[in-house]
Design an enzyme around this catalytic site. Structure first.
Site, PDB file in Angstrom:
ATOM      1  N   ASP A 142       0.833  -1.196   0.000  1.00 63.51           N
ATOM      2  CA  ASP A 142       0.000   0.000   0.000  1.00 63.51           C
ATOM      3  C   ASP A 142       0.877   1.260   0.000  1.00 63.51           C
ATOM      4  OD1 ASP A 142      -2.823  -1.420   0.874  1.00 63.51           O
ATOM      5  OD2 ASP A 142      -1.118  -2.285   1.915  1.00 63.51           O
TER       6      ASP A 142
ATOM      7  N   ASP B  96       0.134  -3.957  -3.349  1.00 60.85           N
ATOM      8  CA  ASP B  96      -0.366  -2.618  -3.657  1.00 60.85           C
ATOM      9  C   ASP B  96       0.804  -1.674  -3.877  1.00 60.85           C
ATOM     10  OD1 ASP B  96      -2.920  -3.542  -3.578  1.00 60.85           O
ATOM     11  OD2 ASP B  96      -3.584  -2.298  -1.908  1.00 60.85           O
TER      12      ASP B  96
ATOM     13  N   TYR C 296      -0.730   2.056  -7.371  1.00 57.47           N
ATOM     14  CA  TYR C 296      -2.093   2.602  -7.321  1.00 57.47           C
ATOM     15  C   TYR C 296      -2.492   3.252  -8.645  1.00 57.47           C
ATOM     16  CZ  TYR C 296      -2.721   1.581  -2.407  1.00 57.47           C
ATOM     17  OH  TYR C 296      -2.865   0.927  -1.222  1.00 57.47           O
TER      18      TYR C 296
ATOM     19  N   ASN D  32      -4.573  -6.138  -4.276  1.00 56.19           N
ATOM     20  CA  ASN D  32      -5.780  -5.892  -5.067  1.00 56.19           C
ATOM     21  C   ASN D  32      -5.595  -4.788  -6.104  1.00 56.19           C
ATOM     22  OD1 ASN D  32      -5.822  -4.479  -2.369  1.00 56.19           O
ATOM     23  ND2 ASN D  32      -7.447  -3.315  -3.355  1.00 56.19           N
ATOM     24  N   HIS D  33      -4.698  -3.832  -5.838  1.00 58.70           N
ATOM     25  CA  HIS D  33      -4.486  -2.761  -6.807  1.00 58.70           C
ATOM     26  C   HIS D  33      -3.610  -3.196  -7.973  1.00 58.70           C
ATOM     27  CE1 HIS D  33      -6.529   0.696  -4.984  1.00 58.70           C
ATOM     28  NE2 HIS D  33      -6.239   0.125  -3.829  1.00 58.70           N
TER      29      HIS D  33
ATOM     30  N   HIS E 252      -1.363 -10.351   0.894  1.00 58.16           N
ATOM     31  CA  HIS E 252      -1.812  -8.959   0.944  1.00 58.16           C
ATOM     32  C   HIS E 252      -2.923  -8.738   1.971  1.00 58.16           C
ATOM     33  CE1 HIS E 252      -2.257  -4.846  -0.235  1.00 58.16           C
ATOM     34  NE2 HIS E 252      -3.546  -5.020  -0.496  1.00 58.16           N
TER      35      HIS E 252
ATOM     36  N   HIS F  29     -11.853  -1.168   8.708  1.00 53.87           N
ATOM     37  CA  HIS F  29     -11.481  -1.226   7.299  1.00 53.87           C
ATOM     38  C   HIS F  29     -11.063  -2.650   6.946  1.00 53.87           C
ATOM     39  CE1 HIS F  29     -10.531   0.699   3.547  1.00 53.87           C
ATOM     40  NE2 HIS F  29      -9.252   0.349   3.590  1.00 53.87           N
ATOM     41  N   HIS F  30     -11.741  -3.269   5.982  1.00 50.69           N
ATOM     42  CA  HIS F  30     -11.445  -4.631   5.524  1.00 50.69           C
ATOM     43  C   HIS F  30     -11.609  -5.679   6.623  1.00 50.69           C
ATOM     44  CE1 HIS F  30     -10.218  -2.929   1.780  1.00 50.69           C
ATOM     45  NE2 HIS F  30      -9.136  -2.347   2.256  1.00 50.69           N
TER      46      HIS F  30
ATOM     47  N   HIS G  60      -2.898  -4.241   3.015  1.00 45.97           N
ATOM     48  CA  HIS G  60      -4.313  -4.007   2.706  1.00 45.97           C
ATOM     49  C   HIS G  60      -4.981  -3.020   3.659  1.00 45.97           C
ATOM     50  CE1 HIS G  60      -7.727  -4.798   0.289  1.00 45.97           C
ATOM     51  NE2 HIS G  60      -8.398  -5.534   1.139  1.00 45.97           N
TER      52      HIS G  60
ATOM     53  N   HIS H 208      -4.707   0.028   5.960  1.00 47.70           N
ATOM     54  CA  HIS H 208      -3.728   1.106   5.936  1.00 47.70           C
ATOM     55  C   HIS H 208      -3.397   1.561   7.360  1.00 47.70           C
ATOM     56  CE1 HIS H 208      -5.372   2.037   1.658  1.00 47.70           C
ATOM     57  NE2 HIS H 208      -4.688   0.907   1.722  1.00 47.70           N
TER      58      HIS H 208
END
Length: 469
Positions: A168, A197, A200, A234-235, A319, A328-329, A356, A358
């Site tokens: 990330d 990640d 981006y 995922n990115h 990830h 978050h997630h 993943h 942040h």
């Protein structure tokens, strides 16, 4: 007498520290009270010096290296030439030798929507001597050189230091602070573990692949001089059928080559390597991983191959975290946890690094594998055969920090904090490793969180011959 008192006090402090560590499951974890300004991270302007295109026609750029085989005796050197393919030959030599060897690589390009990449080169240099410093050059006109330190021969008590610039990362001002903070840390990572990640680019209109180029130039200052071990996030999926892009991971797999075939993997998205006293397994959170899938079958056969007498430290990179107490997630990795956690416990995986989310979080050693639908045993419990789970998705990307946490803090969570930073995983010998997490806002040598990790595969009481650290 004074000297004896000082020594005795020091020993007592050490014993208290070890006792506190052993009792870490008794008390609740720590939610950091550190207050950080919660702004969305701003991208650096495209004319920033960290994105600068090197001068000259067809000057090589976006240089990065990674391990090139399973054993650590090869390195993949990658770079981009923007105007034409140019030479794909790398010359390399040791510090103490004037004799140069050469290796030839491949060159490729790809198209994504309305973007066409430069000429992407990948060259594998093989049969490196262990614990050796190598210089490399592939374009004398621009004096573009690399410096590679080959790892020591694999062995149970070989010390080695890994850095973790979380997944990330992105290309914001905070991304730059994270990378700078890592570079200036007095404890130098020898290889960097990256948990997904990257650029981006998919956050920009039409998955603007020019942002892959700026990111490649941004990380070159580190990735050209020490191996970065890649994990897809995922990115990196870049699946966009609405603009005609239906092949997942195309930019990522074109730009970042890994030695997946050396570990008998069928995909560059999951693979393994050995490095010093560590065995590193990379998994893909965003590829099929259910029973009978290629990733599942590979992982099932991979774990029994690990020789813990040679590489006692078993590290897994992925990830999406399997234990996460942020909103978050939250529980996004639950299906992979249910399927793979029994293996992590059975084979005594030492630590699992993920991104993943942040923010930063370190878990206790827990497992949640006893549930059988009818017994009601569906809560994580203390398990000394289980890994420590470390979420380190705090690179600095434009989406900002994950500040909302579940309340109360679950018992499996040892420490959590919504800040950007990096980690250092310092292996001392077969039984002891030290992990420290460094918050960007602190001094370079300051650790906001740290923990000793004890290798569960080895019984320290039986290892009296191990050299002290």
């Amino acid at each position: 007498m004074v000297v004896r008192w000082v020594c005795a006090s020091f020993v007592l402090l050490l014993l208290v520290g070890f006792m506190l560590n052993a009792a870490e499951f008794v008390n609740g974890g720590i939610t950091s009270s550190y207050a950080r300004k919660n702004d969305i991270s701003a991208d650096m302007p495209l004319d920033s010096d960290v994105f600068q295109v090197p001068p000259g026609y067809n000057a090589p750029q976006q240089v990065h290296i990674t391990q090139g085989d399973h054993e650590g005796k090869a390195v993949i050197v990658s770079w981009v030439t923007p105007d034409e393919p140019g030479s794909n030959t790398v010359l390399y030599w040791t510090d103490n030798s004037k004799q140069k060897s050469s290796a030839n690589g491949i060159v490729l390009t790809y198209k994504y929507f309305n973007y066409t990449s430069g000429y992407i080169h990948h060259c594998t240099i093989e049969n490196l001597e262990v614990s050796q410093s190598y210089n490399g050059c592939w374009n004398w006109e621009y004096h573009k050189t690399i410096l590679v330190y080959s790892p020591p021969r694999a062995g149970p008590d070989v010390p080695y230091t890994f850095g973790l610039i979380a997944g990330d990362l992105g290309q914001t001002y905070d991304s730059n602070r994270t990378l700078t903070h890592y570079e200036l840390n007095p404890t130098k990572g020898q290889t960097l573990l990256f948990v997904g990640d990257l650029s981006y680019s998919d956050d920009y209109p039409f998955h603007d692949n020019n942002r892959w180029d700026t990111w490649g130039r941004f990380i070159e200052r580190s990735a050209a001089y020490q191996p970065w071990i890649w994990t897809a996030g995922n990115h990196e999926i870049d699946f966009a059928p609405d603009i005609g892009e239906a092949k997942p991971f195309k930019p990522y797999t074109s730009r970042f080559h890994v030695p997946y075939r050396a570990s008998e993997s069928t995909s560059p998205l999951w693979y393994s390597i050995k490095r010093a006293s560590a065995y590193i397994i990379v998994l893909s959170s965003y590829s099929a991983y259910g029973k009978y899938t290629p990733q599942y079958k590979w992982f099932e056969y991979e774990l029994p191959k690990v020789n813990r007498t040679e590489t006692p430290w078993l590290i897994v990179l992925m990830h999406s975290p399997l234990y996460n107490s942020y909103v978050h997630h939250y529980m996004e990795g639950e299906t992979m946890r249910v399927m793979y956690e029994p293996w992590f416990v059975e084979y005594k995986v030492d630590v699992i690094f993920a991104g993943h989310v942040h923010a930063y979080e370190r878990s206790e050693r827990v497992s949640n594998i006893a549930y059988n639908i009818t017994n009601g045993l569906c809560d994580p419990i203390s398990d000394q055969s289980a890994p420590v789970y470390i979420t380190i998705g705090d690179g600095g990307n434009q989406e900002g920090l994950a500040t909302n946490m579940t309340d109360p803090q679950p018992s499996y969570s040892a420490y959590r904090e919504a800040s950007f930073g990096h980690g250092i995983f310092d292996i001392k010998n077969r039984t002891h490793a030290y992990f420290g997490w460094h918050r960007n806002q602190d001094g370079y040598a300051v650790e906001a969180d740290s923990a000793w990790l004890y290798n569960r595969y080895w019984d320290p009481s039986e290892e009296s011959s191990i050299a002290s650290f």
